[in-house]
Design a protein around this motif. Structure first.
Motif, mmCIF file in Angstrom:
data_model
loop_
_atom_site.group_PDB
_atom_site.id
_atom_site.type_symbol
_atom_site.label_atom_id
_atom_site.label_comp_id
_atom_site.label_asym_id
_atom_site.label_seq_id
_atom_site.Cartn_x
_atom_site.Cartn_y
_atom_site.Cartn_z
ATOM 1 N N ILE A 151 0.855 -1.197 0.000
ATOM 2 C CA ILE A 151 0.000 0.000 0.000
ATOM 3 C C ILE A 151 0.887 1.241 0.000
ATOM 4 O O ILE A 151 1.791 1.355 0.822
ATOM 5 C CB ILE A 151 -0.890 0.011 1.269
ATOM 6 N N GLU A 152 0.607 2.159 -0.921
ATOM 7 C CA GLU A 152 1.378 3.414 -0.980
ATOM 8 C C GLU A 152 0.527 4.554 -0.434
ATOM 9 O O GLU A 152 -0.489 4.911 -1.034
ATOM 10 C CB GLU A 152 1.773 3.693 -2.439
ATOM 11 N N VAL A 153 0.938 5.109 0.704
ATOM 12 C CA VAL A 153 0.257 6.282 1.251
ATOM 13 C C VAL A 153 1.065 7.508 0.835
ATOM 14 O O VAL A 153 2.251 7.630 1.148
ATOM 15 C CB VAL A 153 0.139 6.196 2.792
ATOM 16 N N THR A 154 0.414 8.408 0.089
ATOM 17 C CA THR A 154 1.139 9.553 -0.468
ATOM 18 C C THR A 154 1.295 10.667 0.578
ATOM 19 O O THR A 154 0.401 10.908 1.394
ATOM 20 C CB THR A 154 0.394 10.128 -1.687
ATOM 21 N N LEU A 155 2.414 11.352 0.481
ATOM 22 C CA LEU A 155 2.690 12.475 1.396
ATOM 23 C C LEU A 155 2.015 13.740 0.873
ATOM 24 O O LEU A 155 2.666 14.760 0.684
ATOM 25 C CB LEU A 155 4.202 12.707 1.496
ATOM 26 N N ARG A 156 0.712 13.640 0.607
ATOM 27 C CA ARG A 156 0.014 14.802 0.044
ATOM 28 C C ARG A 156 -0.916 15.451 1.042
ATOM 29 O O ARG A 156 -1.577 16.443 0.722
ATOM 30 C CB ARG A 156 -0.799 14.389 -1.185
ATOM 31 N N THR A 157 -1.007 14.852 2.222
ATOM 32 C CA THR A 157 -1.905 15.396 3.243
ATOM 33 C C THR A 157 -1.166 15.396 4.580
ATOM 34 O O THR A 157 -0.249 14.596 4.788
ATOM 35 C CB THR A 157 -3.159 14.514 3.398
ATOM 36 N N THR B 248 4.835 9.984 -3.253
ATOM 37 C CA THR B 248 5.060 11.420 -3.432
ATOM 38 C C THR B 248 6.288 11.884 -2.642
ATOM 39 O O THR B 248 6.290 12.958 -2.039
ATOM 40 C CB THR B 248 3.802 12.251 -3.069
ATOM 41 N N VAL B 249 7.322 11.051 -2.642
ATOM 42 C CA VAL B 249 8.580 11.415 -1.987
ATOM 43 C C VAL B 249 9.347 12.348 -2.932
ATOM 44 O O VAL B 249 9.632 11.982 -4.067
ATOM 45 C CB VAL B 249 9.394 10.138 -1.676
ATOM 46 N N LEU B 250 9.630 13.545 -2.450
ATOM 47 C CA LEU B 250 10.280 14.551 -3.303
ATOM 48 C C LEU B 250 11.670 14.934 -2.811
ATOM 49 O O LEU B 250 12.431 15.557 -3.550
ATOM 50 C CB LEU B 250 9.419 15.825 -3.363
ATOM 51 N N SER B 251 12.000 14.589 -1.562
ATOM 52 C CA SER B 251 13.249 15.106 -0.986
ATOM 53 C C SER B 251 13.845 14.112 -0.001
ATOM 54 O O SER B 251 13.190 13.155 0.413
ATOM 55 C CB SER B 251 12.951 16.402 -0.229
ATOM 56 N N ALA B 252 15.077 14.390 0.396
ATOM 57 C CA ALA B 252 15.752 13.584 1.415
ATOM 58 C C ALA B 252 14.966 13.624 2.728
ATOM 59 O O ALA B 252 14.859 12.625 3.434
ATOM 60 C CB ALA B 252 17.154 14.128 1.634
ATOM 61 N N LYS B 253 14.399 14.780 3.029
ATOM 62 C CA LYS B 253 13.625 14.935 4.261
ATOM 63 C C LYS B 253 12.415 13.996 4.249
ATOM 64 O O LYS B 253 12.099 13.358 5.249
ATOM 65 C CB LYS B 253 13.166 16.405 4.348
ATOM 66 N N ASP B 254 11.740 13.904 3.098
ATOM 67 C CA ASP B 254 10.587 12.994 2.975
ATOM 68 C C ASP B 254 11.021 11.546 3.213
ATOM 69 O O ASP B 254 10.325 10.779 3.892
ATOM 70 C CB ASP B 254 9.979 13.060 1.563
#
Ligand code: 3PG
Length: 217
Positions: free
Chosen positions: A47-53, A76-82
């Protein structure tokens, strides 16, 4: 630190769990556990939970801690921090819509296996140079659909894809029939109305239909 090859093998194992990886946009973290249980029961355990919320990381933490059989990933991983936040929350894999040099450097230094996105042959070649043979094809339908992806099978036979973006139960078979597709991703299994209404039986039904699709590659 696991090598890129080991991490790619982990991604491949995850991609082979079911024909579809549900892509989830979650507004209320309290829905995470019953939703994930329904997806696992229906036969789609990755299951992929997106970092959009704002609820995403709490949802990932809850699923990682409480849902037996789920392989929880972060999208929705965009950065090292994510990447770091997802790993700390208990995610077992990460998915990005595309890549940047900085994200790839961070992924090299991180235990979390990454499924990076590509939409052109040049992006695929760049990722091959970095050791990636398992990629997300995004956004699958607007970028050219199963015809574009099928055309890459001959010149780029070593790459396997999870197309995502515009995929439905109706068009998933076109993608799953390709020799270079292991699974597809899509948000149709967890629609906002069913999540909002707590319709876990309905989500389990959608997962069951998706799990019955045939995988070829
Ligand atoms: C993704 O993040 O992969 C997509 O937003 C999912 O696309 P879909 O909503 O068209 O399934």
């Amino acid at each position: 630190m696991n090598s890129i090859e080991q991490k790619q093998q982990q991604i491949e194992t995850t991609m082979r769990l079911a024909p579809v990886i549900p892509v989830v946009v979650i507004d209320d973290a309290r829905a995470a556990v019953p939703m994930a249980r329904a997806l696992v029961a229906g036969g789609t355990p990755a299951i992929e939970v997106t970092l959009r919320t704002p609820a995403a990381l709490e949802a990932i933490r809850a699923i990682a801690a409480e849902v037996e059989g789920a392989v929880i990933g972060v999208g929705t991983v965009l950065s090292a921090k994510d990447l770091l936040a997802a790993m700390q929350a208990g995610a077992r894999f990460a998915v990005s819509p595309g890549v940047s040099p900085r994200l790839l450097d961070a992924a090299d230094d991180c235990e979390l296996p990454l499924l990076p996105g590509a939409a052109t042959a040049s992006e695929v070649m760049h990722l091959l140079e970095r050791g990636y043979r398992h990629l997300k094809f995004f956004p699958a339908v607007p970028a050219g659909g199963h015809k574009l992806l099928g055309a890459w099978a001959s010149p780029l036979p070593q790459v396997r894809f999870c197309p995502t973006g515009g995929i439905s139960l109706a068009n998933a078979p076109d993608f799953l029939a390709l020799p270079n597709v292991i699974c597809v991703g899509g948000s149709w299994l967890t629609p906002a109305d069913k999540l909002g209404a707590g319709d876990w039986a309905g989500i389990e039904r959608l997962a069951r239909e998706a799990a019955a699709l045939r995988q070829r590659a």
